[in-house]
Design a protein around this motif. Structure first.
Motif, short mmCIF file in Angstrom:
data_model
loop_
_atom_site.label_atom_id
_atom_site.label_comp_id
_atom_site.label_asym_id
_atom_site.label_seq_id
_atom_site.Cartn_x
_atom_site.Cartn_y
_atom_site.Cartn_z
N LEU A 1 -6.67 6.72 -9.35
CA LEU A 1 -5.45 6.25 -8.69
C LEU A 1 -5.51 4.77 -8.33
O LEU A 1 -4.58 4.25 -7.69
CB LEU A 1 -5.22 7.08 -7.42
CG LEU A 1 -5.12 8.60 -7.65
CD1 LEU A 1 -4.96 9.32 -6.32
CD2 LEU A 1 -3.96 8.92 -8.57
N GLU A 2 -6.60 4.11 -8.71
CA GLU A 2 -6.77 2.68 -8.46
C GLU A 2 -6.67 2.35 -6.97
O GLU A 2 -6.02 1.39 -6.56
CB GLU A 2 -5.75 1.86 -9.27
CG GLU A 2 -5.84 2.10 -10.77
CD GLU A 2 -4.78 1.36 -11.55
OE1 GLU A 2 -4.46 0.21 -11.20
OE2 GLU A 2 -4.26 1.94 -12.53
N LEU A 3 -7.34 3.16 -6.16
CA LEU A 3 -7.32 2.93 -4.72
C LEU A 3 -8.16 1.70 -4.39
O LEU A 3 -9.31 1.60 -4.81
CB LEU A 3 -7.87 4.14 -3.97
CG LEU A 3 -7.17 5.48 -4.17
CD1 LEU A 3 -7.80 6.55 -3.28
CD2 LEU A 3 -5.68 5.36 -3.87
N PRO A 4 -7.62 0.75 -3.64
CA PRO A 4 -8.39 -0.44 -3.29
C PRO A 4 -9.39 -0.15 -2.17
O PRO A 4 -9.44 0.97 -1.63
CB PRO A 4 -7.31 -1.42 -2.81
CG PRO A 4 -6.21 -0.55 -2.29
CD PRO A 4 -6.23 0.70 -3.14
N LYS A 5 -10.18 -1.15 -1.84
CA LYS A 5 -11.12 -1.06 -0.74
C LYS A 5 -10.39 -0.68 0.54
O LYS A 5 -9.25 -1.07 0.74
CB LYS A 5 -11.82 -2.41 -0.56
CG LYS A 5 -12.99 -2.43 0.40
CD LYS A 5 -13.63 -3.81 0.41
CE LYS A 5 -14.82 -3.87 1.35
NZ LYS A 5 -15.45 -5.22 1.36
N TYR A 6 -11.05 0.12 1.38
CA TYR A 6 -10.54 0.56 2.68
C TYR A 6 -9.50 1.69 2.60
O TYR A 6 -8.82 1.98 3.57
CB TYR A 6 -9.94 -0.60 3.49
CG TYR A 6 -10.88 -1.75 3.78
CD1 TYR A 6 -12.11 -1.52 4.37
CD2 TYR A 6 -10.53 -3.05 3.46
CE1 TYR A 6 -12.98 -2.57 4.63
CE2 TYR A 6 -11.39 -4.11 3.72
CZ TYR A 6 -12.62 -3.86 4.30
OH TYR A 6 -13.47 -4.91 4.56
N VAL A 7 -9.35 2.31 1.42
CA VAL A 7 -8.41 3.43 1.28
C VAL A 7 -9.19 4.71 0.99
O VAL A 7 -10.02 4.73 0.07
CB VAL A 7 -7.36 3.17 0.19
CG1 VAL A 7 -6.41 4.37 0.05
CG2 VAL A 7 -6.56 1.91 0.50
#
Length: 246
Positions: free
Chosen positions: A148-154
């Motif tokens: 899901l291409e979750l960025p840092k802190y997610v």
């Protein structure tokens, strides 16, 4: 005493089989908008909602959540995340420090996500939809984050399958009110007696539901659940996402 809203809440049951009818985009938008109107600690709104309708992604997510086929079969699958990426971006606008490495922050994100998910579930049910929460989204969080291409802190907290019900299961009995609702103090005096009664009720429920194939009591299920560690890899994933709780 009750009203239409409390009747809706108290008629909860998990739906895992759905018809082929699609959910209109307007309904999906209303469900997510209802999620946004959930309470949020200090108004920081530490969550994001991902709407998954792509069939190939649902198929992969079904696998990653423990081969739960209803993730693939439901018309729309929501993923509710604790989201501190947006908050980090906001703090950078003011050249402020980002003191994220606290248990309290993770708890706030998880609570925000849970409140959003429940609002969404109730909104969906108000349209005649049904669904089920999916904790299995935390089974393989690194793979989910990559997909899901979750960025840092997610951090993905829970999933929510939604669609038009193709089943009408019996309600699973809840704990006796006296075991849950306390007045002015924690009333533990009759707890064991209440749990014995609840064990009998849940044992009958499973016997009826499975035509005698299961006879688990609630306390047996709890004992089994807590006899082994659950998702110990999450600590490492949370750290990899930028939140260090050590």
């Amino acid at each position: 005493m009750g009203n239409k809203i409390t009747e809706l809440i108290q008629s909860h049951r998990s739906i895992r089989k759905f018809t082929n009818e699609e959910v209109a985009n307007e309904i999906i938008e209303d469900i997510t908008l209802s999620g946004q109107w959930a309470p949020s600690s200090n108004h920081i709104q530490a969550y994001s909602i991902l709407v998954i309708q792509d069939q190939s992604k649902k198929q992969k997510l079904a696998e990653l959540t423990g081969n739960q086929v209803y993730v693939e079969e439901c018309p729309v699958f929501f993923i509710i995340c604790a989201d501190f990426h947006r908050l980090h971006t906001a703090t950078k606008k003011h050249q402020s420090t980002f003191e994220i490495n606290e248990v309290e922050n993770v708890m706030v994100g998880a609570v925000d996500a849970a409140l959003v998910a429940q609002n969404m579930f109730l909104a969906a049910r108000s349209y005649g939809l049904g669904g089920v929460m999916i904790g299995g989204i935390r089974n393989n969080p690194e793979e989910v984050a990559a997909l899901l291409e979750l960025p840092k802190y997610v951090i993905p907290i829970m999933g929510l399958c939604v669609g038009y019900p193709a089943q009408s299961p019996q309600q699973k009995p809840r704990l006796p009110r006296q075991a849950v609702v306390h007045h002015d103090r924690y009333e533990k005096d009759k707890l064991e007696q209440l749990l014995d009664q609840y064990d009998e009720e849940t044992r009958r429920y499973y016997m009826e539901r499975t035509n005698g194939k299961r006879s688990d009591s609630w306390s047996e299920l709890v004992a089994k659940h807590f006899s082994t560690p659950k998702r110990p890899h999450l600590k490492g994933f949370i750290k990899k996402q930028g939140i260090h709780l050590d």
